[in-house]
Write an enzyme that holds these catalytic residues in place. Structure first.
Site, PDB file in Angstrom:
ATOM      1  N   SER A   1       0.975  -0.901  -0.054  1.00 28.72           N
ATOM      2  CA  SER A   1      -0.202  -0.572  -0.073  1.00 28.72           C
ATOM      3  C   SER A   1       0.991   1.252   0.411  1.00 28.72           C
ATOM      4  CB  SER A   1      -1.349  -0.141   1.518  1.00 28.72           C
ATOM      5  OG  SER A   1      -1.742   0.902   1.205  1.00 28.72           O
TER       6      SER A   1
ATOM      7  N   ASP B   1       9.416   5.432 -10.259  1.00 27.51           N
ATOM      8  CA  ASP B   1       9.308   5.752 -11.477  1.00 27.51           C
ATOM      9  C   ASP B   1       9.968   7.020 -11.752  1.00 27.51           C
ATOM     10  OD1 ASP B   1       7.533   4.032 -11.720  1.00 27.51           O
ATOM     11  OD2 ASP B   1       5.420   4.905 -11.932  1.00 27.51           O
TER      12      ASP B   1
ATOM     13  N   LYS C   1      -0.038  -4.114  -3.065  1.00 24.23           N
ATOM     14  CA  LYS C   1      -1.757  -3.530  -2.697  1.00 24.23           C
ATOM     15  C   LYS C   1      -2.346  -2.580  -3.659  1.00 24.23           C
ATOM     16  CE  LYS C   1      -4.996  -2.660   1.079  1.00 24.23           C
ATOM     17  NZ  LYS C   1      -4.519  -0.694   0.887  1.00 24.23           N
TER      18      LYS C   1
END
Length: 545
Positions: free
Chosen positions: A289, A300, A314
């Site tokens: 999460s 990224d 998740k």
């Protein structure tokens, strides 16, 4: 008699559960109203006519929780007592005994006492089995027994417990407990700072900021952020923590939902503490999460190197909704997407197999995305580290030993057998592994691997069909063969099991703080993290700097 008040209470709760769906509620108004009426009539009929007395509150509690369990594990109903626990998880603060506990076989088991808090002060140790709280025998108490250990500050509670089978007593004095989101930070070497972040509570970003600033002031010029075992928490805290390392206004995560009011883009809102300091993040299969938001976003943005093993996967966002009479429902409202546009949700709860289990996204169906500098990353199954460490993946036998508490129970036995080690680090030998196997057999602790469970289920079915007597001999031979192979697996994975046992024992002798002190000098993943940070060419190559 089912009173008008109760009827109104039921309808109010059900309407509250359904009303949050917004536009879709209007679209399906007739169908929803019809089903509510059916359920209300059924509930009234059962309460009025069932042969034995029933508890309307308990019945409704189970009905609602059963209904939501068919959606996903994260959409949950909280009654008044549950709401208190939910708030504790978000804030990290509560009044209690200061220990991790679990319930098994009509006992509360102390899993880990926190240093300096009531359980520790009362002399409780990991492995102690609480059998009575005040006048309440836990064998006769079927509700959440942990609630009996909560109350006002300085409340005194007498308890009875078993330690290695020996009955003992003590008195707990409740106190305020503050569970740290950052339980440890320090320097691995002259230039490398190390921060452990274990949960994303309301204090996660403030504690991380404090740790980062103090480490930099102490000369740290590169940072290792350890997110292993972090199950997540508050999304905004994850965004804030990313903001310490990237420029203001950078997109960290976006959420998308069928209900457009929950579509949001979350950007950093403050100037960074250090947007250039070399950063390495460690994740594992239990990093989930919010942990995946931090690691995924910084991956990224080509801002951090990620090492370890693939994270949990998740990619779902929950939000609590207040309802009547102090209750709440926590609903999965959207999916989150990292800056490159990927959702790393691993399980598809909208599509389930014949056993009712959510289908895992096949690696063949992962989609490719590009980081800010053009590196290829994938969605569908957690965060795949830039440096994947095969050695960190748990073997099936290690997972079985953790699941059945084999390691935990043997560590308890070892600790009381060797009470004088004090501050020394235990030396786990091959003889200890042999002793572990003997202990597991003596205490009849089943490994319960998937193969073993499947075989036992076969025998249960055979008993129902009255053919068990015909196969019992072959069954026993197969079971013995499986158990023998499981013991062999312990030997094959001896190094891994030694490390798991050592981790558990260090906590017994030196608490969690001692384990982190040991880690910064001896842990494989941390050593690898430092190696990557120290190799500027490799670090820059990974991030395309």
């Amino acid at each position: 008699m089912f009173s008008k008040f109760k009827k109104r209470y039921v309808i109010t709760i059900l309407l509250s559960v359904f009303f949050f769906v917004g536009v879709s509620f209007k679209d399906d108004f007739f169908e929803i109203a019809k089903q509510i009426e059916i359920f209300t009539t059924l509930f009234k009929t059962v309460n009025q006519n069932y042969v034995d007395e029933v508890n309307p509150a308990e019945l409704m509690d189970k009905a609602i929780k059963s209904m939501l369990s068919d959606l996903d594990p994260y959409t949950n109903y909280f009654n008044e007592q549950d709401v208190v626990k939910f708030k504790i998880n978000n804030t990290g603060e509560y009044t209690g005994i200061g220990a991790m506990i679990t319930r098994k076989d009509d006992k509360l088991i102390i899993k880990e006492p926190y240093k300096g808090f009531p359980a520790d002060k009362a002399g409780l140790k990991a492995g102690d089995e609480i059998t009575q709280i005040g006048d309440v025998l836990l064998a006769d108490f079927k509700d959440d027994a942990s609630q009996l250990l909560k109350g006002a500050k300085n409340t005194k509670i007498d308890i009875k417990y078993l330690r290695q089978g020996k009955p003992m007593t003590t008195q707990l004095v409740l106190d305020e407990v503050d569970v740290k989101a950052v339980p440890f930070y320090g320097k691995i070497d002259d230039k490398t700072g190390y921060i452990v972040l274990t949960q994303f509570t309301q204090k996660a970003s403030s504690e991380t900021k404090e740790a980062l600033e103090k480490l930099k002031a102490d000369g740290a010029t590169q940072i290792v952020l350890d997110l292993r075992g972090n199950p997540g928490g508050l999304l905004n805290e994850a965004v804030n923590i990313c903001g310490f390392f990237v420029d203001k206004g950078e997109t960290i995560v976006s959420t998308k939902s069928k209900n457009t009011i929950f579509n949001n883009i979350y950007k950093t809102t403050h100037e960074p503490i250090d947007a250039k300091i070399p950063l390495l993040i460690i994740v594992d299969g239990k990093s989930a999460s919010a942990s995946e938001i931090v690691s995924g976003a910084l991956q990224d943005l080509d801002r951090a190197v990620i090492i370890g093993s693939r994270s949990y996967g998740k990619g779902l966002v929950q939000r609590p909704f207040d309802m009547t009479y102090g209750t709440q429902v926590k609903v999965t409202i959207s999916k989150y997407y990292t800056p490159s546009g990927r959702c790393i949700q691993a399980l598809d709860y909208a599509h389930k197999d014949k056993n009712g289990k959510a289908i895992r996204t096949d690696t063949k169906n992962y989609n490719a995305f590009k980081t800010k500098k053009g590196r290829t990353v994938y969605d569908g199954g957690g965060i795949l580290p830039d440096v994947e460490l095969e050695a960190t993946k748990k073997s099936s036998i290690a997972e079985a030993l953790e699941k059945n508490d084999g390691i935990f129970k043997y560590a308890t036995y070892y600790y009381f057998k060797n009470p004088s080690l004090g501050e020394k680090i235990p030396n786990i030998t091959d003889a200890d592994i042999a002793d572990l196997k003997t202990y597991l057999k003596k205490e009849k602790i089943d490994f319960n691997t998937e193969t073993e469970i499947a075989l036992k289920n076969t025998l249960e079915k055979a008993k129902k069909e009255n053919i068990d007597s015909a196969i019992i001999s072959e069954y026993q031979q197969l079971l013995n063969a499986i158990q023998k192979s499981e013991e062999t697996l312990i030997d094959i994975n001896k190094k891994e099991i030694k490390n798991l046992l050592l981790d558990e024992l260090i906590k017994r002798y030196q608490y969690k703080e001692g384990l982190y002190q040991y880690y910064i000098k001896n842990n494989f993943e941390i050593k690898k993290a430092v190696d990557v940070l120290n190799n500027t060419i490799e670090y820059n190559k990974i991030l395309k700097i």
